[in-house]
Design a protein around this motif. Structure first.
Motif, PDB file in Angstrom:
ATOM      1  N   GLN A  89     -56.724  37.530  23.847  1.00 23.76           N
ATOM      2  CA  GLN A  89     -57.827  37.303  22.921  1.00 23.76           C
ATOM      3  C   GLN A  89     -58.378  35.882  23.084  1.00 23.76           C
ATOM      4  N   GLY A  90     -59.547  35.668  22.506  1.00 27.27           N
ATOM      5  CA  GLY A  90     -60.108  34.329  22.476  1.00 27.27           C
ATOM      6  C   GLY A  90     -61.107  34.065  23.580  1.00 27.27           C
ATOM      7  N   LYS A  91     -61.465  32.785  23.714  1.00 26.58           N
ATOM      8  CA  LYS A  91     -62.441  32.362  24.710  1.00 26.58           C
ATOM      9  C   LYS A  91     -61.762  31.507  25.769  1.00 26.58           C
ATOM     10  N   PRO A  92     -62.223  31.604  27.015  1.00 20.73           N
ATOM     11  CA  PRO A  92     -61.617  30.786  28.071  1.00 20.73           C
ATOM     12  C   PRO A  92     -61.761  29.301  27.756  1.00 20.73           C
ATOM     13  N   ALA A  93     -60.719  28.536  28.041  1.00 19.91           N
ATOM     14  CA  ALA A  93     -60.745  27.101  27.791  1.00 19.91           C
ATOM     15  C   ALA A  93     -59.984  26.387  28.899  1.00 19.91           C
ATOM     16  N   ILE A  94     -60.560  25.300  29.389  1.00 18.60           N
ATOM     17  CA  ILE A  94     -59.958  24.549  30.496  1.00 18.60           C
ATOM     18  C   ILE A  94     -59.935  23.068  30.138  1.00 18.60           C
ATOM     19  N   THR A  95     -58.756  22.481  30.225  1.00 16.59           N
ATOM     20  CA  THR A  95     -58.575  21.049  30.004  1.00 16.59           C
ATOM     21  C   THR A  95     -57.861  20.454  31.209  1.00 16.59           C
ATOM     22  N   LEU A  96     -58.437  19.404  31.790  1.00 14.58           N
ATOM     23  CA  LEU A  96     -57.788  18.648  32.860  1.00 14.58           C
ATOM     24  C   LEU A  96     -57.171  17.392  32.254  1.00 14.58           C
ATOM     25  N   TYR A  97     -56.021  16.976  32.760  1.00 18.47           N
ATOM     26  CA  TYR A  97     -55.433  15.749  32.236  1.00 18.47           C
ATOM     27  C   TYR A  97     -54.720  14.983  33.336  1.00 18.47           C
ATOM     28  N   ARG A  98     -54.574  13.684  33.106  1.00 20.46           N
ATOM     29  CA  ARG A  98     -53.730  12.847  33.953  1.00 20.46           C
ATOM     30  C   ARG A  98     -53.020  11.825  33.070  1.00 20.46           C
ATOM     31  N   ARG A  99     -51.798  11.505  33.429  1.00 23.36           N
ATOM     32  CA  ARG A  99     -51.001  10.564  32.644  1.00 23.36           C
ATOM     33  C   ARG A  99     -51.321   9.140  33.067  1.00 23.36           C
ATOM     34  N   LEU A 100     -51.674   8.313  32.083  1.00 29.99           N
ATOM     35  CA  LEU A 100     -52.056   6.924  32.351  1.00 29.99           C
ATOM     36  C   LEU A 100     -50.916   5.947  32.117  1.00 29.99           C
ATOM     37  N   ALA A 101     -50.055   6.243  31.156  1.00 38.22           N
ATOM     38  CA  ALA A 101     -48.986   5.308  30.820  1.00 38.22           C
ATOM     39  C   ALA A 101     -47.870   6.032  30.089  1.00 38.22           C
ATOM     40  N   ASN A 102     -46.666   5.438  30.167  1.00 34.14           N
ATOM     41  CA  ASN A 102     -45.507   5.946  29.434  1.00 34.14           C
ATOM     42  C   ASN A 102     -45.071   4.909  28.410  1.00 34.14           C
ATOM     43  N   GLY A 103     -44.518   5.360  27.310  1.00 32.39           N
ATOM     44  CA  GLY A 103     -43.998   4.468  26.291  1.00 32.39           C
ATOM     45  C   GLY A 103     -42.960   5.184  25.462  1.00 32.39           C
ATOM     46  N   HIS A 104     -42.680   4.665  24.289  1.00 28.55           N
ATOM     47  CA  HIS A 104     -41.706   5.297  23.420  1.00 28.55           C
ATOM     48  C   HIS A 104     -41.918   4.826  21.987  1.00 28.55           C
ATOM     49  N   PHE A 105     -41.459   5.626  21.053  1.00 26.64           N
ATOM     50  CA  PHE A 105     -41.453   5.247  19.651  1.00 26.64           C
ATOM     51  C   PHE A 105     -40.108   5.675  19.081  1.00 26.64           C
ATOM     52  N   ALA A 106     -39.313   4.691  18.644  1.00 27.10           N
ATOM     53  CA  ALA A 106     -37.974   4.967  18.125  1.00 27.10           C
ATOM     54  C   ALA A 106     -37.194   5.847  19.106  1.00 27.10           C
ATOM     55  N   GLN A 107     -37.259   5.496  20.380  1.00 29.50           N
ATOM     56  CA  GLN A 107     -36.557   6.163  21.481  1.00 29.50           C
ATOM     57  C   GLN A 107     -37.121   7.539  21.843  1.00 29.50           C
ATOM     58  N   ALA A 108     -38.152   7.983  21.155  1.00 32.28           N
ATOM     59  CA  ALA A 108     -38.802   9.236  21.529  1.00 32.28           C
ATOM     60  C   ALA A 108     -39.894   8.931  22.549  1.00 32.28           C
ATOM     61  N   PRO A 109     -39.927   9.652  23.679  1.00 35.12           N
ATOM     62  CA  PRO A 109     -40.924   9.353  24.705  1.00 35.12           C
ATOM     63  C   PRO A 109     -42.348   9.666  24.245  1.00 35.12           C
ATOM     64  N   VAL A 110     -43.270   8.799  24.665  1.00 34.23           N
ATOM     65  CA  VAL A 110     -44.692   8.927  24.340  1.00 34.23           C
ATOM     66  C   VAL A 110     -45.480   8.713  25.625  1.00 34.23           C
ATOM     67  N   SER A 111     -46.570   9.434  25.785  1.00 34.18           N
ATOM     68  CA  SER A 111     -47.429   9.273  26.957  1.00 34.18           C
ATOM     69  C   SER A 111     -48.878   9.118  26.534  1.00 34.18           C
ATOM     70  N   LEU A 112     -49.610   8.335  27.298  1.00 30.84           N
ATOM     71  CA  LEU A 112     -51.058   8.217  27.131  1.00 30.84           C
ATOM     72  C   LEU A 112     -51.717   9.050  28.223  1.00 30.84           C
ATOM     73  N   LEU A 113     -52.560   9.996  27.810  1.00 26.18           N
ATOM     74  CA  LEU A 113     -53.246  10.869  28.760  1.00 26.18           C
ATOM     75  C   LEU A 113     -54.748  10.642  28.716  1.00 26.18           C
ATOM     76  N   GLU A 114     -55.380  10.835  29.856  1.00 26.25           N
ATOM     77  CA  GLU A 114     -56.831  11.003  29.887  1.00 26.25           C
ATOM     78  C   GLU A 114     -57.090  12.497  30.041  1.00 26.25           C
ATOM     79  N   CYS A 115     -57.861  13.055  29.117  1.00 25.29           N
ATOM     80  CA  CYS A 115     -58.176  14.488  29.161  1.00 25.29           C
ATOM     81  C   CYS A 115     -59.659  14.661  29.433  1.00 25.29           C
ATOM     82  N   ARG A 116     -59.978  15.665  30.230  1.00 26.23           N
ATOM     83  CA  ARG A 116     -61.364  15.992  30.543  1.00 26.23           C
ATOM     84  C   ARG A 116     -61.608  17.453  30.218  1.00 26.23           C
ATOM     85  N   LEU A 117     -62.699  17.693  29.529  1.00 27.13           N
ATOM     86  CA  LEU A 117     -63.023  19.048  29.103  1.00 27.13           C
ATOM     87  C   LEU A 117     -63.971  19.728  30.078  1.00 27.13           C
ATOM     88  N   GLU A 118     -63.617  20.933  30.471  1.00 28.41           N
ATOM     89  CA  GLU A 118     -64.571  21.783  31.177  1.00 28.41           C
ATOM     90  C   GLU A 118     -65.190  22.795  30.220  1.00 28.41           C
TER      91      GLU A 118
END
Length: 342
Positions: free
Chosen positions: A219-248
């Protein structure tokens, strides 16, 4: 149930100088709920609207305020005092500060802050971007949706384009349909996604919660998201990532739903947060960490590719040290390119 009519009478007697509608409840309506009978007698108003008026005390039965579920006996005199509804003011101009990045005879580019609703709707009939646009650009009242051709979620910040003419609006809508509008977002997520990827998954209304969207295989409508990881980090030992996302494509909540479906929900997202770590509640952020930082399109007049770029607002900049990142991790202005290169 509609109230019966006779050749010399109408169940809706009149609207007099005091602006109320007088009704005489027929005996046949005995045992019926007040809101149901009103809906049948006053088809120009929705049942929900009439119920709201009853609960607000704008309907009296034999001179007394009652409840929508009140059971009628028959023979009562009812007065309905029509109330102005919020949606009647949805397209009024309001002096709302706007961060205008660019304006010309064809279009306007806005850097929308988090917390600003784009278009009036239930729960937000005023104080929206549309109301602010009508104040600053009164001529937009002539255009559908005041020239708005796409939206950002209330708590997503960043760049949006608004048309100023019929021709520009048609051209921009066509570009969105043909996927030639480039939209880049910065998204902070829990976890460590692959260095880059393409999410291609249908997005539809969640069957268990109609206020949410969800990924569906059929069900639903087609959806496409492209992403690339720009940086890694953490918050209280939980991993966090910064992504650049591009919408098609531009489905409702697309980035938020797509990333959650992979197990990488956005930081601060109060809705799409499956697999968010327990420390998420300690995060000093009160909205989803998503910012539309770059926008490119083919200008309706010049036919040239144009682009705008804005770094994240203060709340997301303040997030950087909390997750072990710095401003150096943010991307530079993207190279001007024809949108859609993937």
């Amino acid at each position: 149930m509609a109230l019966p009519k006779t050749p010399d009478s109408n169940p809706v007697d009149y609207i007099d100088e005091e602006d109320f509608i007088a009704l005489e409840i027929p005996w046949e309506a005995s045992g019926e709920r007040l809101d149901k009978v009103l809906a049948g007698a006053l088809p120009d108003y929705s049942r929900n609207r009439l119920k709201t008026w009853v609960e607000a005390g704008a309907v009296t039965v034999d001179g007394k305020v009652t409840r929508a579920r009140y059971l009628l006996r028959g023979g009562e005199s009812v007065k309905v005092y029509p109330q102005e509804m919020p949606e009647q003011f949805a397209f009024q101009a309001e002096d709302i500060p706007l961060d205008v990045v660019h304006e010309d005879a064809s279009l306007i580019v806005i850097n929308k802050p988090a917390g600003l609703v784009v278009h009036p709707a239930a729960g937000n009939w005023s104080g929206t971007l549309l109301n602010g646009l009508l104040f600053r650009y009164p001529e937009l009242v002539q255009l559908p949706r005041a020239g708005i051709v796409h939206r950002l979620d209330k708590e997503t910040s960043g760049l949006m384009v608004v048309a100023r003419t019929d021709l520009a609006q048609t051209a921009l809508v066509r570009q969105l349909q043909e996927r030639t509008v480039g939209r880049r977002y910065l998204a902070w997520v829990w976890g460590t996604p692959a260095a880059q990827g393409k999410i291609q998954a249908m997005v539809a209304r969640d069957q268990r919660d109609r206020l949410k969207m969800a990924v569906h295989s059929i069900q639903g409508k087609p959806a496409i998201t492209l992403y690339r990881r720009l940086a890694n980090g953490h918050f209280a030992q939980a991993p966090v990532s910064l992504l650049e996302c591009r919408l098609e494509t531009g489905r409702t909540h697309q980035i938020r739903v797509h990333l959650e479906s992979l197990g990488f929900p956005l930081l601060g997202d109060p809705v799409y947060r499956k697999k968010a770590p327990n420390v998420a509640k300690e995060l000093p952020l009160y909205r989803q960490a998503l910012h539309a930082y770059a926008l490119s399109l083919i200008h309706p007049e010049s036919k040239q590719v144009v682009q705008w770029y804005r770094l994240p607002p203060d709340d997301l900049n303040a997030l950087l040290p909390a997750v072990g990142m710095t401003a150096a991790d943010l991307p530079d202005e993207p190279k001007l390119e024809t949108p859609l290169a993937s």
